[in-house]
Design an enzyme around this catalytic site. Sequence first.
Site, short mmCIF file in Angstrom:
data_model
loop_
_atom_site.label_atom_id
_atom_site.label_comp_id
_atom_site.label_asym_id
_atom_site.label_seq_id
_atom_site.Cartn_x
_atom_site.Cartn_y
_atom_site.Cartn_z
N VAL A 17 0.86 -1.18 0.00
CA VAL A 17 0.00 0.00 0.00
C VAL A 17 0.89 1.22 0.00
O VAL A 17 1.95 1.25 0.65
CB VAL A 17 -0.96 0.01 1.22
CG1 VAL A 17 -0.20 0.24 2.51
CG2 VAL A 17 -2.04 1.07 1.04
N SER A 18 0.51 2.23 -0.78
CA SER A 18 1.21 3.52 -0.72
C SER A 18 0.41 4.43 0.19
O SER A 18 -0.79 4.24 0.39
CB SER A 18 1.33 4.15 -2.12
OG SER A 18 0.06 4.33 -2.70
N THR A 19 1.06 5.42 0.75
CA THR A 19 0.42 6.28 1.75
C THR A 19 -0.84 6.95 1.20
O THR A 19 -1.87 6.99 1.86
CB THR A 19 1.40 7.36 2.23
OG1 THR A 19 2.58 6.72 2.70
CG2 THR A 19 0.80 8.18 3.34
N ASP A 20 -0.77 7.45 -0.03
CA ASP A 20 -1.93 8.16 -0.59
C ASP A 20 -3.08 7.20 -0.88
O ASP A 20 -4.25 7.55 -0.76
CB ASP A 20 -1.54 8.93 -1.86
CG ASP A 20 -0.97 8.01 -2.94
OD1 ASP A 20 -0.53 6.92 -2.57
OD2 ASP A 20 -0.97 8.43 -4.11
#
Length: 485
Positions: A17-20
Amino acid sequence: MQGNNNPTRYVAIYCRVSTDEQAREGVSLDEQQERLKAYCRAMGWAEEVLLFIDDGFSAKSTDRPQLNRLMEYIRKEQISKVMVTKLDRMSRRLLDLLTLIDMFQEHQVSFISISESFDTNTPSGRLTLQVLGAVAEFERERIRERVLDNMFHAANQGKWLTQSPYGYHLEQKELVIYESEASIVRRVYDLYLNQGLGFLAIAKRLNEEGLPSKQNKEWSIRSIKLMLSNPVYKGTFVWNRTDSSKKKRKLKDDAEWIVIDDCLPVIIETVMWDRVQAKMTKQNIAPRAKTSPHLLGGLLKCGHCGAGMSIGWSGSPNRRYRVYRCSANKNNGTCTSKQYRANEVESSFLSGLSMLSQSLSLELIPQFAEKENSPADQIHQRIQAAKNRYKRKVEAYTSGLIDLSDLEEEKQRRDRILLENQSQSNMIEKLPIEQLSEIIGNKISTLIEAIEILPVEEAKSLLGTLILKVTVHGEKELDIELDVI
């Protein structure tokens, strides 16, 4: 535990997962893990599960810590299956996905995405993979295009899109001059253009004075060069020059640039900025010659063949004296020029400068400008010659007479000549005759004073700001060519 010939193979659960993404869609790592473990239980797989979790990494690149760790397990034949909740957890680019899948299959590893319900060990699964991968890449390109459209719109409005350059602060996406830094920018331009210091010498001086750069780091050759070549300081907005979508940045074609003149606060006047660019495109004196303890080292040329003159020694052991000798004569004997006493040549040079200073007047400059072969005419001739030469190369390439590499080399040469001579042409057009005369006169006077009182190494820095070259025909017969740009 099985032997080395039949090692234990695990089911790999890969989550990313990426933060955004997590903020926008609520795609949590815990949720991914629970769904994948539940799927394993439902399928009745007895293999032990290994977790590979990349937290805060984008799918644009496959260079991720846990994905790299997973690859090591696969190379060691320790993985039987790789599981993800969705295809884009592994990658959003079809090419990257296919590369990974090829490696999986090479080591008999199946790839399973539970949301799309396919297994790459089946033909239908491989077909579905390619279709879904193409769709994922298409959607990513659409998002990128929308972002670029928004950035183009902001750029055309003069909005600043990145961190503010040294000398400015950012207020509501607009640049404002930060005077404590702007004064250093002006000083750097003056040190380079009027005092003859190079990139390294300027960086060293700022570091010795304890003046930090924008990121509170020491100044370097690169940071000084970037400052001296940044058009923002003359009020010009330039964006979209490089393609940063790949690891190695590539300069885009000029037609894709966004260039807006006179839309930003000015720190350096355009005339001075152009003069700096003209100087940066020239290489008047080689680096070693700049540190030479001899006044005309790197500037003196042979009047017979045009080669550079190097310093040497002559005379008896008890009465040695410095001499300038032609490099072509010294190295390979192709020139018949004799050697000249350095003291005599340097004395004649200083006398010639004094005569130039005394004779320079407003009457000489118009006469000089009105000649058929004036500086403006010479610049035009050089530009036209470069264009004609490139045109002939294009015709030769079209006819199959030369390779593409030869054509590209000629294009680079043409672009270099156009850049250098166009900057000089702009200077000649913008400077009135009176101002040009005053600049030259002041420079000559300053230079003569500097040579008389400063060490040779320091005087030579100023020498390079005015003298293009000196051609020696005899110890008391010199041609001094000024660099008025």
